[in-house]
Design a protein around this motif. Structure first.
Motif, PDB file in Angstrom:
ATOM      1  N   ASP A   1       0.815  -1.213   0.000  1.00  0.00           N
ATOM      2  CA  ASP A   1       0.000   0.000   0.000  1.00  0.00           C
ATOM      3  C   ASP A   1       0.847   1.261   0.000  1.00  0.00           C
ATOM      4  O   ASP A   1       2.005   1.258   0.423  1.00  0.00           O
ATOM      5  N   GLY A   2       0.239   2.351  -0.449  1.00  0.00           N
ATOM      6  CA  GLY A   2       0.906   3.650  -0.487  1.00  0.00           C
ATOM      7  C   GLY A   2       0.025   4.702  -1.137  1.00  0.00           C
ATOM      8  O   GLY A   2       0.348   5.882  -1.138  1.00  0.00           O
ATOM      9  N   PHE A   3      -1.127   4.251  -1.684  1.00  0.00           N
ATOM     10  CA  PHE A   3      -2.067   5.160  -2.352  1.00  0.00           C
ATOM     11  C   PHE A   3      -2.861   5.923  -1.294  1.00  0.00           C
ATOM     12  O   PHE A   3      -3.410   5.325  -0.367  1.00  0.00           O
ATOM     13  N   GLN A   4      -2.917   7.246  -1.413  1.00  0.00           N
ATOM     14  CA  GLN A   4      -3.675   8.069  -0.471  1.00  0.00           C
ATOM     15  C   GLN A   4      -4.540   9.057  -1.241  1.00  0.00           C
ATOM     16  O   GLN A   4      -4.155   9.528  -2.309  1.00  0.00           O
ATOM     17  N   ILE A   5      -5.702   9.369  -0.673  1.00  0.00           N
ATOM     18  CA  ILE A   5      -6.585  10.368  -1.267  1.00  0.00           C
ATOM     19  C   ILE A   5      -6.792  11.522  -0.285  1.00  0.00           C
ATOM     20  O   ILE A   5      -6.653  11.345   0.933  1.00  0.00           O
ATOM     21  N   LYS A   6      -7.117  12.678  -0.832  1.00  0.00           N
ATOM     22  CA  LYS A   6      -7.408  13.837   0.016  1.00  0.00           C
ATOM     23  C   LYS A   6      -8.923  13.997   0.107  1.00  0.00           C
ATOM     24  O   LYS A   6      -9.604  14.166  -0.899  1.00  0.00           O
ATOM     25  N   LYS A   7      -9.432  13.904   1.319  1.00  0.00           N
ATOM     26  CA  LYS A   7     -10.876  14.014   1.540  1.00  0.00           C
ATOM     27  C   LYS A   7     -11.119  14.937   2.726  1.00  0.00           C
ATOM     28  O   LYS A   7     -10.513  14.771   3.781  1.00  0.00           O
ATOM     29  N   ASP A   8     -11.988  15.921   2.510  1.00  0.00           N
ATOM     30  CA  ASP A   8     -12.300  16.898   3.556  1.00  0.00           C
ATOM     31  C   ASP A   8     -11.033  17.543   4.118  1.00  0.00           C
ATOM     32  O   ASP A   8     -10.912  17.780   5.321  1.00  0.00           O
ATOM     33  N   GLY A   9     -10.072  17.768   3.220  1.00  0.00           N
ATOM     34  CA  GLY A   9      -8.869  18.500   3.605  1.00  0.00           C
ATOM     35  C   GLY A   9      -7.781  17.695   4.274  1.00  0.00           C
ATOM     36  O   GLY A   9      -6.757  18.267   4.664  1.00  0.00           O
ATOM     37  N   VAL A  10      -7.986  16.371   4.436  1.00  0.00           N
ATOM     38  CA  VAL A  10      -6.945  15.553   5.070  1.00  0.00           C
ATOM     39  C   VAL A  10      -6.591  14.366   4.178  1.00  0.00           C
ATOM     40  O   VAL A  10      -7.401  13.920   3.366  1.00  0.00           O
ATOM     41  N   TRP A  11      -5.365  13.859   4.352  1.00  0.00           N
ATOM     42  CA  TRP A  11      -4.882  12.732   3.562  1.00  0.00           C
ATOM     43  C   TRP A  11      -5.217  11.422   4.253  1.00  0.00           C
ATOM     44  O   TRP A  11      -4.910  11.235   5.427  1.00  0.00           O
ATOM     45  N   ILE A  12      -5.844  10.533   3.503  1.00  0.00           N
ATOM     46  CA  ILE A  12      -6.299   9.253   4.049  1.00  0.00           C
ATOM     47  C   ILE A  12      -5.651   8.114   3.276  1.00  0.00           C
ATOM     48  O   ILE A  12      -5.752   8.050   2.048  1.00  0.00           O
ATOM     49  N   PRO A  13      -4.985   7.184   3.974  1.00  0.00           N
ATOM     50  CA  PRO A  13      -4.392   6.021   3.299  1.00  0.00           C
ATOM     51  C   PRO A  13      -5.462   5.016   2.914  1.00  0.00           C
ATOM     52  O   PRO A  13      -6.422   4.793   3.660  1.00  0.00           O
ATOM     53  N   ILE A  14      -5.319   4.425   1.738  1.00  0.00           N
ATOM     54  CA  ILE A  14      -6.295   3.463   1.231  1.00  0.00           C
ATOM     55  C   ILE A  14      -5.664   2.075   1.161  1.00  0.00           C
ATOM     56  O   ILE A  14      -4.614   1.897   0.533  1.00  0.00           O
ATOM     57  N   HIS A  15      -6.316   1.118   1.804  1.00  0.00           N
ATOM     58  CA  HIS A  15      -5.872  -0.277   1.670  1.00  0.00           C
ATOM     59  C   HIS A  15      -6.551  -0.870   0.449  1.00  0.00           C
ATOM     60  O   HIS A  15      -7.785  -0.973   0.401  1.00  0.00           O
ATOM     61  N   ILE A  16      -5.765  -1.242  -0.544  1.00  0.00           N
ATOM     62  CA  ILE A  16      -6.321  -1.792  -1.782  1.00  0.00           C
ATOM     63  C   ILE A  16      -6.504  -3.296  -1.627  1.00  0.00           C
ATOM     64  O   ILE A  16      -5.576  -4.007  -1.232  1.00  0.00           O
ATOM     65  N   LEU A  17      -7.700  -3.767  -1.923  1.00  0.00           N
ATOM     66  CA  LEU A  17      -8.023  -5.183  -1.775  1.00  0.00           C
ATOM     67  C   LEU A  17      -7.197  -6.031  -2.747  1.00  0.00           C
ATOM     68  O   LEU A  17      -6.871  -5.571  -3.844  1.00  0.00           O
ATOM     69  N   PRO A  18      -6.881  -7.269  -2.370  1.00  0.00           N
ATOM     70  CA  PRO A  18      -6.136  -8.149  -3.288  1.00  0.00           C
ATOM     71  C   PRO A  18      -6.861  -8.297  -4.626  1.00  0.00           C
ATOM     72  O   PRO A  18      -8.076  -8.503  -4.659  1.00  0.00           O
ATOM     73  N   HIS A  19      -6.136  -8.152  -5.712  1.00  0.00           N
ATOM     74  CA  HIS A  19      -6.632  -8.304  -7.089  1.00  0.00           C
ATOM     75  C   HIS A  19      -7.611  -7.208  -7.515  1.00  0.00           C
ATOM     76  O   HIS A  19      -8.104  -7.240  -8.649  1.00  0.00           O
TER      77      HIS A  19
END
Length: 355
Positions: free
Chosen positions: A246-264
């Protein structure tokens, strides 16, 4: 897509973070330090929060009329509210994804002298290497970016010169993601209640770019960024996290949130072009890539854009007296050219498109 900036005077035709980490270092070189980066959101206990993110089951969308309507509504809400979603049961076989992982890993293991043959040249946005964000700043990652469609636009020194096994696997993956993207755009037309062939008309055989990225481990990951925060210029982007790190993050409501990407799973995000076409109904998502101190991360992204000779602007049927056009119209070729020469900076380029 990437920004074009002047190359650094490094004494080498290619700047590579992979090569840098082979050296013993006590601290990250200054040109990689990004003190301007905002931290990710943390829970009260100090552990990273994993927010609930939209997960769309493509199998239901394409085969189950009743469940499909519910998934279609989820797709619509995800594009409006989050600007991205994870796609499961997308139909791209695990064996192809495994072959893709192996081939891309092997490419990044090649000696620098081999990879330099594909090096990014001054004045070009395509090729292999680490891309400077300014004369002083570099992201902590190496990437290989190239145009893959229209086929006639492919750079003759890049895709056609790749090792045959990688080229064949990429070709299969490109064809599968092209089919998937067109299905998703067809479903988006349905969500928007617009003429069913409208998105097909705009995007079929459009301008498409592929980016393979390698983010090496970093001794001080809190000081660097793998990929500068930005929104994509695209209609949609399809991202595959190749090695499950993992390492993908999105900005939502002004803060950075890490996203756990599901397998496959594949990550699909709305780009600026889709926000323009939908007159702001769908929102492009600002995102970034982070790195860690232990494990390298690899990803492959496909960027889907309208045809270069088309004109983009809000779709006529999505404008009303109450909701007039929010964005100006522009030729796609000029839009891509302007974006490519614009420094990545959140959604700043989209702001320039507003009336």
């Amino acid at each position: 897509m990437e920004s074009q900036v002047p190359p650094l005077n490094t004494g080498s035709s290619v700047v590579s973070v992979q090569e840098l980490i082979k050296e013993t270092m006590d601290a990250v070189p200054e040109r990689y330090v990004r003190r301007d980066q905002e931290p990710q959101i943390l829970s009260d206990k100090g552990s990273t929060e994993t927010p609930v993110v939209p997960v769309i089951d493509f199998g239901k969308l394409s085969s189950d009329p009743i469940a499909g309507d519910q998934e279609l509504q989820k797709l619509h809400e995800a594009c409006k509210d989050s600007g991205f979603f994870q796609l499961v049961n997308h139909g791209i076989g695990h064996s192809l994804l495994e072959d893709l992982r192996h081939e891309i890993e092997e490419f990044f293991k090649l000696p620098l002298s081999e990879k330099e043959k594909f090096g990014r040249r001054s004045g070009e946005f395509e090729g292999y290497g680490s891309v400077p964000r300014s004369e002083e700043e570099l992201d902590w990652g190496d990437r290989f970016l190239m145009t893959v469609n229209p086929v006639a636009k492919r750079n003759p020194r890049l895709f056609p010169r790749l090792p045959m096994s990688l080229r064949n696997t990429l070709d299969s993956y490109i064809k599968e993601t092209q089919k998937l993207a067109m299905w998703l755009l067809h479903l988006i037309s349905k969500c928007l209640d617009i003429e069913m062939n409208k998105m097909k008309e705009i995007f079929e055989d459009g301008f498409q770019i592929l980016r393979m990225t390698y983010y090496p481990p970093c001794p001080q990951p809190e000081l660097v960024v793998g990929l500068t925060p930005h929104s994509d210029a695209t209609g949609i982007t399809i991202l595959h996290q190749i090695n499950g790190v993992d390492g993908f993050q999105i900005k939502k409501d002004g803060v950075w949130i890490p996203i756990h990407i599901l397998p496959h799973a594949l990550v699909v995000n709305v780009g600026d072009t889709m926000e323009i076409l939908t007159n702001g109904l769908y929102n492009s998502i600002e995102h970034r890539a982070t790195v860690n101190s232990i494990k390298e991360r690899m990803s492959i992204a496909m960027f889907f854009n309208p045809k270069l000779d088309s004109e983009i602007g809000p779709i006529q049927s999505l404008m009303t007296k109450e909701s007039p056009a929010l964005f100006r119209r522009i030729k796609m070729e000029k839009y891509v050219s302007d974006f490519s020469s614009h420094k990545l900076d959140g959604k700043s380029y989209l702001e320039k498109m507003k009336l």
